[in-house]
Design an enzyme around this catalytic site. Structure first.
Site, PDB file in Angstrom:
ATOM      1  N   GLU A   1       8.782   1.568  11.039  1.00 56.25           N
ATOM      2  CA  GLU A   1       9.843   2.571  10.817  1.00 56.25           C
ATOM      3  C   GLU A   1       9.148   3.919  10.869  1.00 56.25           C
ATOM      4  O   GLU A   1       8.476   4.310   9.909  1.00 56.25           O
ATOM      5  CB  GLU A   1      10.497   2.357   9.442  1.00 56.25           C
TER       6      GLU A   1
ATOM      7  N   CYS B   1      13.155  10.871   7.321  1.00 57.63           N
ATOM      8  CA  CYS B   1      13.004  10.569   8.750  1.00 57.63           C
ATOM      9  C   CYS B   1      14.336  10.695   9.484  1.00 57.63           C
ATOM     10  O   CYS B   1      14.360  10.844  10.700  1.00 57.63           O
ATOM     11  CB  CYS B   1      12.463   9.167   8.904  1.00 57.63           C
TER      12      CYS B   1
ATOM     13  N   LYS C   1       0.878  -1.184   0.000  1.00 60.85           N
ATOM     14  CA  LYS C   1       0.000   0.000   0.000  1.00 60.85           C
ATOM     15  C   LYS C   1       0.907   1.223   0.000  1.00 60.85           C
ATOM     16  O   LYS C   1       1.311   1.718   1.043  1.00 60.85           O
ATOM     17  CB  LYS C   1      -0.879  -0.019   1.255  1.00 60.85           C
TER      18      LYS C   1
ATOM     19  N   GLU D   1       9.193  16.724  14.121  1.00 62.50           N
ATOM     20  CA  GLU D   1       9.884  16.741  12.821  1.00 62.50           C
ATOM     21  C   GLU D   1       9.365  17.906  12.000  1.00 62.50           C
ATOM     22  O   GLU D   1       8.163  17.994  11.757  1.00 62.50           O
ATOM     23  CB  GLU D   1       9.495  15.488  12.036  1.00 62.50           C
TER      24      GLU D   1
HETATM   25  P1  NAP Z   1       1.863   8.746   7.002  1.00 61.80           P
HETATM   26  O1  NAP Z   1       0.851   9.806   6.880  1.00 61.80           O
HETATM   27  O2  NAP Z   1       1.902   7.956   8.256  1.00 61.80           O
HETATM   28  O3  NAP Z   1       1.624   7.773   5.766  1.00 61.80           O
HETATM   29  C1  NAP Z   1       2.416   6.620   5.557  1.00 61.80           C
HETATM   30  C2  NAP Z   1       1.576   5.581   4.845  1.00 61.80           C
HETATM   31  O4  NAP Z   1       0.509   5.193   5.709  1.00 61.80           O
HETATM   32  C3  NAP Z   1       0.919   6.103   3.572  1.00 61.80           C
HETATM   33  O5  NAP Z   1       0.871   5.060   2.634  1.00 61.80           O
HETATM   34  C4  NAP Z   1      -0.479   6.458   4.041  1.00 61.80           C
HETATM   35  O6  NAP Z   1      -1.415   6.426   3.004  1.00 61.80           O
HETATM   36  C5  NAP Z   1      -0.719   5.308   5.011  1.00 61.80           C
HETATM   37  N1  NAP Z   1      -1.781   5.521   5.972  1.00 61.80           N
HETATM   38  C6  NAP Z   1      -2.238   6.676   6.496  1.00 61.80           C
HETATM   39  N2  NAP Z   1      -3.241   6.413   7.366  1.00 61.80           N
HETATM   40  C7  NAP Z   1      -3.414   5.068   7.389  1.00 61.80           C
HETATM   41  C8  NAP Z   1      -4.287   4.176   8.072  1.00 61.80           C
HETATM   42  N3  NAP Z   1      -5.184   4.611   8.943  1.00 61.80           N
HETATM   43  N4  NAP Z   1      -4.167   2.855   7.825  1.00 61.80           N
HETATM   44  C9  NAP Z   1      -3.266   2.393   6.972  1.00 61.80           C
HETATM   45  N5  NAP Z   1      -2.414   3.177   6.284  1.00 61.80           N
HETATM   46  C10 NAP Z   1      -2.477   4.501   6.503  1.00 61.80           C
HETATM   47  O7  NAP Z   1       3.326   9.285   6.783  1.00 61.80           O
HETATM   48  P2  NAP Z   1       3.856  10.160   5.572  1.00 61.80           P
HETATM   49  O8  NAP Z   1       3.431  11.556   5.800  1.00 61.80           O
HETATM   50  O9  NAP Z   1       3.507   9.522   4.275  1.00 61.80           O
HETATM   51  O10 NAP Z   1       5.433   9.993   5.738  1.00 61.80           O
HETATM   52  C11 NAP Z   1       6.180  10.828   6.543  1.00 61.80           C
HETATM   53  C12 NAP Z   1       6.504  10.146   7.841  1.00 61.80           C
HETATM   54  O11 NAP Z   1       7.168   8.926   7.592  1.00 61.80           O
HETATM   55  C13 NAP Z   1       7.456  10.962   8.669  1.00 61.80           C
HETATM   56  O12 NAP Z   1       7.067  10.952  10.014  1.00 61.80           O
HETATM   57  C14 NAP Z   1       8.773  10.222   8.506  1.00 61.80           C
HETATM   58  O13 NAP Z   1       9.674  10.421   9.557  1.00 61.80           O
HETATM   59  C15 NAP Z   1       8.319   8.827   8.405  1.00 61.80           C
HETATM   60  N6  NAP Z   1       9.342   7.998   7.747  1.00 61.80           N
HETATM   61  C16 NAP Z   1      10.030   7.116   8.517  1.00 61.80           C
HETATM   62  C17 NAP Z   1      11.031   6.348   7.938  1.00 61.80           C
HETATM   63  C18 NAP Z   1      11.807   5.372   8.765  1.00 61.80           C
HETATM   64  O14 NAP Z   1      12.473   4.526   8.178  1.00 61.80           O
HETATM   65  N7  NAP Z   1      11.752   5.406  10.081  1.00 61.80           N
HETATM   66  C19 NAP Z   1      11.328   6.480   6.586  1.00 61.80           C
HETATM   67  C20 NAP Z   1      10.603   7.394   5.830  1.00 61.80           C
HETATM   68  C21 NAP Z   1       9.598   8.150   6.439  1.00 61.80           C
HETATM   69  P3  NAP Z   1      -1.800   7.734   2.165  1.00 61.80           P
HETATM   70  O15 NAP Z   1      -0.532   8.489   1.900  1.00 61.80           O
HETATM   71  O16 NAP Z   1      -2.391   7.175   0.938  1.00 61.80           O
HETATM   72  O17 NAP Z   1      -2.737   8.511   3.023  1.00 61.80           O
END
Ligand code: NAP
Length: 530
Positions: free
Chosen positions: A299, A333, A224, A430
């Site tokens: 992650e 991240c 996904k 962040e």
């Molecule tokens: P996000 O809003 O949590 O979204 C991540 C994924 O989760 C997307 O595919 C999103 O779908 C999906 N999602 C959202 N709500 C969901 C739910 N209720 N059930 C299932 N899936 C759901 O994060 P983001 O804004 O895309 O990414 C930024 C974040 O990722 C930052 O906090 C960053 O630090 C973190 N990150 C961490 C790492 C690591 O390795 N630790 C690496 C990269 C990024 P949609 O986008 O389609 O809504």
């Protein structure tokens, strides 16, 4: 997909599904438009003819529309162009993807490791052979400069190559038995169907880091990707099919994220959820996975400190801090979120660092020389603006930048802010944007205390020439990754992951394989009788 299905019109970003595809012609809306350096329409047409620009989801090897025909637009964040309309899927399609992944698991897991390895290697070769096109897709939908996007393809593909090699090294164990007539052993077996949920900031690498080891271990996956960057995931899936990874082993669905997430969590056939994204969503998934007691790897977000001591090599520190802060326009991240600078070097560092930041070229990712692209969307810019406003209102000083870029859209000026305090919003969360906050500290103890004063624990960086201090500080930092005199630490051969609220489990390296394996203890009894 035909070119007619593409809505190459300008539209504001919207996460909402549109009606059935036939009725989903997008209307231009009142958003900023600007001249771009490359003809998006020609590029999209070229990518389309290469067969890599897919606009349907993948279920059981079949390119599939949403069952109700609904679509969502995918935008170029640099221009507002709608690149293509893609399906907006939900629970029903996800359940079907899980069923075919389960069917595929029964045969994929029975292949020899050598056979799985060959197909993964072929997938790697195809990713590399198509790195220009994949890089272009990443730049189009995510905005990062093309050179950086191609760098992501190399990095992302490396997880597939590493997994192909590691597939052949999934060893079990034989345990010396305490009883003479018994033999004890440990088998390593694939967990089963994996739900892999990934973010938009690394549209390829966050997928390959999960799917490579999952497939190598014999698992099958339902991916996904973020609805903001689905095209890279679809292109990678197309190449997986071409590599001989069987239909159903890799499925891609996206659209209504909570519905898709709920379906993955509720299914008893899905035995593992692997997620990269925000801490808030990670916590929801972890709670949801309890329903069926699935394995979970997370992650999540970071709040990386980058500590620069008086005894650091200034040039090395500036280069390292620049690399870790401004990669992907600050949207990673592991980006330094707080730059802690000791008082003796603070002024010198602030000047040299600001000069280096000032020289960075901002623009659309296809323009030669550009190293800073746009932020992913308007919400991201507003978050950056609110953090900067909060800091300034509490006494921080803008040393460089500090506002939206004159290019408009979601471009933000590379920014340096001094006199940050650890209780400001920007130091607690962040910022996920091109803003470098500088905090002044006096002693090593104080630096460690400030660095650890957060719920996050992903990456940290230390710049010092003192070897004893390197060890002391590295050991004291409550983080999963530490870069010493180095700002770029990610590689497929090392374990990547966080502690505290930054996550669970590790990705990459030999350790990342275990996340997709179950251990089975087998006891053979009565072996001495004839
Ligand atoms: P996000 O809003 O949590 O979204 C991540 C994924 O989760 C997307 O595919 C999103 O779908 C999906 N999602 C959202 N709500 C969901 C739910 N209720 N059930 C299932 N899936 C759901 O994060 P983001 O804004 O895309 O990414 C930024 C974040 O990722 C930052 O906090 C960053 O630090 C973190 N990150 C961490 C790492 C690591 O390795 N630790 C690496 C990269 C990024 P949609 O986008 O389609 O809504």
């Amino acid at each position: 997909m035909g070119i007619s299905q593409m809505g190459l019109l300008r539209s504001s970003c919207s996460a909402l599904c549109h009606g059935p595809r036939t009725a989903s012609v997008l209307r231009p809306s009142a958003v900023l438009t600007r001249q771009i350096s490359m003809d998006t329409q020609n590029l999209v047409a070229r990518l389309n003819s290469s067969g890599l620009l897919r606009s349907q989801c993948l279920i059981g090897g079949k390119w599939t529309e949403a069952y109700d025909g609904k679509t969502i637009p995918v935008h170029n964040p640099a221009t507002g162009d709608v690149l293509v309309n893609v399906p907006c899927m939900g629970g029903q399609e996800t359940n079907d993807a899980i069923s075919v992944a389960y069917e595929a698991f029964l045969s994929w897991s029975k292949l020899t490791a050598a056979e799985r390895s060959k197909r993964l290697r072929k997938w790697y070769d195809l990713l590399i052979a198509n790195k220009e096109e994949l890089g272009q897709i990443i730049t189009l939908e995510q905005g990062k400069p093309l050179k950086e996007a191609i760098g992501e393809v190399n990095y992302g593909a490396a997880f597939i190559e590493f997994s192909a090699e590691e597939a052949k090294r999934i060893y079990g164990d034989i345990i010396p038995s305490p009883l003479a007539d018994r033999r004890l052993l440990v088998l390593k077996q694939p967990v089963g169907v994996v739900g892999a949920i990934t973010p938009w900031n690394f549209p390829l690498a966050m997928i390959t880091r999960k799917v490579g080891p999952a497939l190598a271990c014999g698992c099958t996956v339902v991916i996904k990707p973020s609805e903001l960057t689905p095209l890279t995931a679809l292109a990678a899936a197309e190449l997986a099919l071409q590599a001989g990874i069987p239909p159903g082993a890799v499925n891609v669905v996206f659209g209504n994220a909570p519905e898709i997430g709920d379906a993955l969590l509720a299914s008893r056939q899905v035995r593992k959820i692997t997620f990269t994204g925000s801490t808030a969503v990670g916590k929801k998934l972890m709670a949801g996975a309890a329903q069926t007691v699935k394995k979970v790897s997370l992650e999540l977000g970071g709040n990386a400190p980058c500590i620069i001591f008086d005894d650091a090599d200034l040039e090395v520190a500036v280069k390292g801090a620049l690399g870790t802060k401004f990669r992907n326009s600050g949207q990673t991240c592991v980006c330094a979120n707080r730059i802690l600078v000791q008082e003796g070097i603070y002024e010198k560092f602030a000047i040299a660092f600001s000069q280096a930041v000032q020289s960075m070229q901002v623009g659309e990712g296809f323009t030669e020389g550009v190293v800073q692209g746009p932020l992913i969307n308007e919400a991201a810019v507003q978050k950056v603006e609110s953090f900067v406003k909060d800091a300034v209102s509490k006494g921080a000083k803008v040393l460089l930048g500090g506002k939206r870029h004159s290019l408009g859209m979601t471009f933000y000026e590379p920014t340096v802010i001094g006199d940050i305090k650890n209780d400001m919003l920007i130091a607690r969360n962040e910022v996920f944007g091109p803003v470098a906050p500088l905090l002044r500290f006096k002693t090593e103890e104080e630096a460690i205390r400030i660095a650890n004063d957060t719920n996050a624990g992903l990456a940290a960086y230390v710049f010092t020439e003192n070897v004893q201090r390197m060890w002391r500080v590295t050991e004291a930092l409550e983080y999963g990754l530490v870069g010493v005199n180095e700002g770029l630490v990610s590689t497929e051969v090392a374990p990547f992951g966080g502690v505290k609220e930054s996550g669970l489990g590790r990705e990459g390296s030999k350790y990342g394989m275990d996340e997709f394996l179950e251990m089975k203890y087998v006891c053979f009894g009565n072996i001495s009788s004839n």
